[in-house]
Design an enzyme around this catalytic site. Structure first.
Site, PDB file in Angstrom:
ATOM      1  N   MET A   1      11.383 -10.612 -22.093  1.00 38.40           N
ATOM      2  CA  MET A   1      12.815 -10.757 -22.360  1.00 38.40           C
ATOM      3  C   MET A   1      13.655 -11.037 -21.111  1.00 38.40           C
ATOM      4  SD  MET A   1      12.653 -10.416 -25.566  1.00 38.40           S
ATOM      5  CE  MET A   1      14.406 -10.552 -25.884  1.00 38.40           C
ATOM      6  N   GLY A   2      13.078 -10.859 -19.938  1.00 34.66           N
ATOM      7  CA  GLY A   2      13.893 -10.977 -18.716  1.00 34.66           C
ATOM      8  C   GLY A   2      14.111 -12.403 -18.266  1.00 34.66           C
TER       9      GLY A   2
ATOM     10  N   SER B   1      14.666  -8.618 -13.640  1.00 33.21           N
ATOM     11  CA  SER B   1      15.246  -9.826 -13.026  1.00 33.21           C
ATOM     12  C   SER B   1      14.253 -10.473 -12.080  1.00 33.21           C
ATOM     13  CB  SER B   1      16.519  -9.492 -12.251  1.00 33.21           C
ATOM     14  OG  SER B   1      17.026  -8.249 -12.569  1.00 33.21           O
TER      15      SER B   1
ATOM     16  N   LYS C   1      29.581 -18.442 -26.650  1.00 32.24           N
ATOM     17  CA  LYS C   1      29.809 -17.285 -25.777  1.00 32.24           C
ATOM     18  C   LYS C   1      30.083 -17.829 -24.393  1.00 32.24           C
ATOM     19  CE  LYS C   1      26.490 -14.432 -24.172  1.00 32.24           C
ATOM     20  NZ  LYS C   1      25.565 -13.272 -24.117  1.00 32.24           N
TER      21      LYS C   1
HETATM   22  P1  NAD Z   1      19.599  -4.568 -14.339  1.00 28.44           P
HETATM   23  O1  NAD Z   1      20.126  -5.049 -13.026  1.00 28.44           O
HETATM   24  O2  NAD Z   1      20.247  -3.409 -14.993  1.00 28.44           O
HETATM   25  O3  NAD Z   1      18.040  -4.232 -14.181  1.00 28.44           O
HETATM   26  C1  NAD Z   1      17.169  -5.112 -13.517  1.00 28.44           C
HETATM   27  C2  NAD Z   1      15.727  -4.660 -13.716  1.00 28.44           C
HETATM   28  O4  NAD Z   1      14.862  -5.578 -13.044  1.00 28.44           O
HETATM   29  C3  NAD Z   1      15.423  -3.298 -13.128  1.00 28.44           C
HETATM   30  O5  NAD Z   1      14.404  -2.702 -13.883  1.00 28.44           O
HETATM   31  C4  NAD Z   1      14.935  -3.649 -11.716  1.00 28.44           C
HETATM   32  O6  NAD Z   1      14.123  -2.633 -11.158  1.00 28.44           O
HETATM   33  C5  NAD Z   1      14.123  -4.882 -12.037  1.00 28.44           C
HETATM   34  N1  NAD Z   1      13.959  -5.785 -10.903  1.00 28.44           N
HETATM   35  C6  NAD Z   1      14.912  -6.260 -10.074  1.00 28.44           C
HETATM   36  N2  NAD Z   1      14.373  -7.118  -9.174  1.00 28.44           N
HETATM   37  C7  NAD Z   1      13.037  -7.183  -9.477  1.00 28.44           C
HETATM   38  C8  NAD Z   1      11.957  -7.894  -8.924  1.00 28.44           C
HETATM   39  N3  NAD Z   1      12.125  -8.715  -7.896  1.00 28.44           N
HETATM   40  N4  NAD Z   1      10.738  -7.728  -9.473  1.00 28.44           N
HETATM   41  C9  NAD Z   1      10.555  -6.899 -10.535  1.00 28.44           C
HETATM   42  N5  NAD Z   1      11.559  -6.200 -11.101  1.00 28.44           N
HETATM   43  C10 NAD Z   1      12.776  -6.338 -10.577  1.00 28.44           C
HETATM   44  O7  NAD Z   1      19.601  -5.860 -15.264  1.00 28.44           O
HETATM   45  P2  NAD Z   1      19.596  -5.925 -16.850  1.00 28.44           P
HETATM   46  O8  NAD Z   1      21.004  -6.075 -17.322  1.00 28.44           O
HETATM   47  O9  NAD Z   1      18.762  -4.843 -17.400  1.00 28.44           O
HETATM   48  O10 NAD Z   1      18.908  -7.348 -17.084  1.00 28.44           O
HETATM   49  C11 NAD Z   1      17.512  -7.511 -16.885  1.00 28.44           C
HETATM   50  C12 NAD Z   1      17.137  -8.957 -17.075  1.00 28.44           C
HETATM   51  O11 NAD Z   1      17.334  -9.349 -18.420  1.00 28.44           O
HETATM   52  C13 NAD Z   1      17.948  -9.945 -16.237  1.00 28.44           C
HETATM   53  O12 NAD Z   1      17.041 -10.871 -15.674  1.00 28.44           O
HETATM   54  C14 NAD Z   1      18.841 -10.633 -17.250  1.00 28.44           C
HETATM   55  O13 NAD Z   1      19.186 -11.941 -16.865  1.00 28.44           O
HETATM   56  C15 NAD Z   1      17.924 -10.633 -18.449  1.00 28.44           C
HETATM   57  N6  NAD Z   1      18.593 -10.803 -19.747  1.00 28.44           N
HETATM   58  C16 NAD Z   1      17.977 -11.578 -20.673  1.00 28.44           C
HETATM   59  C17 NAD Z   1      18.569 -11.774 -21.911  1.00 28.44           C
HETATM   60  C18 NAD Z   1      17.873 -12.607 -22.959  1.00 28.44           C
HETATM   61  O14 NAD Z   1      18.468 -12.896 -23.992  1.00 28.44           O
HETATM   62  N7  NAD Z   1      16.625 -12.968 -22.768  1.00 28.44           N
HETATM   63  C19 NAD Z   1      19.795 -11.178 -22.207  1.00 28.44           C
HETATM   64  C20 NAD Z   1      20.395 -10.352 -21.251  1.00 28.44           C
HETATM   65  C21 NAD Z   1      19.776 -10.160 -20.014  1.00 28.44           C
END
Ligand code: NAD
Length: 327
Positions: free
Chosen positions: A225-226, A205, A73
């Protein structure tokens, strides 16, 4: 001698009509199992700040011998896409290759697939590690991925309530909407309220611990997961010391996953981290008591992307909607 090859293109817009969350679950469960049998492996992740448009771009790839799936990817995060161009910030494309010849076989839109395969990963962990009598699910995070996570997780147990916390409370209606689709009540809680949850998913994030070890009740299953990058963090490292820790890929868990912090602080070692695929294969017992805390560190591996993309290609061909190009 030149021989033509068929390259199948499945554009982003066609994905939603082809793959279901259930099909993504099956594809991800199978590939986690193959990884734990050493039938499939991921290549080291490349992720670069390219110095243009503040973009982060990279590759996640792997080879699944069992599923004969080889590829990568390519994509990342363009933070100004939405505001400048009306495009989503996360952009990715999956490329598949014939493992017998190295010829390209498919090019598949990866944006929706990323959300589906990430949701499938936490769902597989809930299916195999959460208590069977889990009733309350807690969400930390309410962004784009959170909706997919919750929708898929609700299918894994007979949940009767959703609770949620988010740094930005104005996003909580995203969770309420998904709970409502399933006919379930939603309650916004403080982090201490997470002690009522039987299953918790964190998908933010964040770069600092949000959830403290003491805010989690015995018997809970947590899917973190984040955290998919060095420096990110969602939970107190003490929680990993208290929990039985599972992951998709141990090498990623200790370097870019939630476990990076607990390992760096010497609270756990790499050998304490187990593969979720081993539970699927029956070579790891998984949860052994109703008091045990299980934690899944879902770092996101390339093989997940390849597995769902291969499933989409099969579905597109079956339904006669694949765009085939001779190359
Ligand atoms: P998004 O921007 O739509 O949402 C971000 C979320 O994080 C929101 O709930 C926001 O309020 C919160 N947030 C932002 N800054 C924060 C902080 N400093 N402290 C606490 N919460 C905070 O993003 P998304 O597309 O929903 O992605 C969320 C996370 O998941 C990202 O970190 C992304 O990299 C990760 N992700 C992981 C995988 C995996 O396979 N593990 C796959 C895709 C995305």
């Amino acid at each position: 001698m030149t021989k033509t090859t068929i390259l199948t293109i499945v554009p982003e817009g066609a994905i939603a009509g082809l793959i279901t969350p259930e099909a993504a679950f099956d594809a991800v469960e199978q590939v986690f199992a193959a990884m734990a049998r050493d039938d499939a492996y991921n290549f080291p992740v490349v992720r670069e700040a390219i110095g243009h448009e503040d973009a982060l771009y990279g590759f996640k790839g792997g080879f699944d011998r069992a599923g004969a799936t080889l590829g990568l990817k390519a994509g990342g995060y363009w933070p100004h896409n939405l505001e400048k161009r009306g495009l989503i910030n996360h952009q990715s494309t999956v490329f598949l290759f014939d493992p017998d010849t190295g010829k390209p076989t498919a090019m598949v839109g990866g944006n929706l697939l990323t959300a589906l395969r990430t949701a499938a990963a936490s769902s597989v962990s809930i299916a195999h590690l959460a208590r069977k009598d889990a009733r309350v699910i807690g969400m930390i995070g309410a962004g784009h991925q959170a909706k997919f996570q919750l929708r898929a997780a609700l299918k894994q147990r007979d949940f009767d309530k959703v609770i949620g916390w988010n740094l930005h409370p104005e996003m909580l209606p995203n969770l309420e909407e998904v709970a409502g689709e399933a006919g379930l009540p939603f309650e916004a809680v403080e982090l201490d309220g997470m002690a009522d949850a039987d299953v918790i998913i964190s998908i933010t994030s964040s770069f600092d611990a949000i959830l403290a070890a003491g805010q989690v009740a015995p018997g809970t299953h947590i899917a973190c997961m984040g955290t998919d990058t060095k420096g990110k963090q969602e939970v107190d490292p003490q929680l990993l010391a208290r929990a039985t820790v599972y992951t998709d890929e141990v090498a990623q868990s200790v370097s870019i996953g939630e476990a990076q912090h607990a390992v760096a602080q010497g609270l756990i070692t790499e050998s304490d981290i187990r593969q979720l695929g081993a539970v699927i294969n029956g070579t790891d017992p998984g949860r052994t008591s109703d008091e045990q805390i299980t934690l899944f560190d879902g770092t996101g591996v390339g093989l997940q992307d390849l597995a769902v993309a291969a499933a989409v290609v099969d579905l597109a061909r079956e339904r006669g909607v694949a765009i085939d190009v001779e190359i």
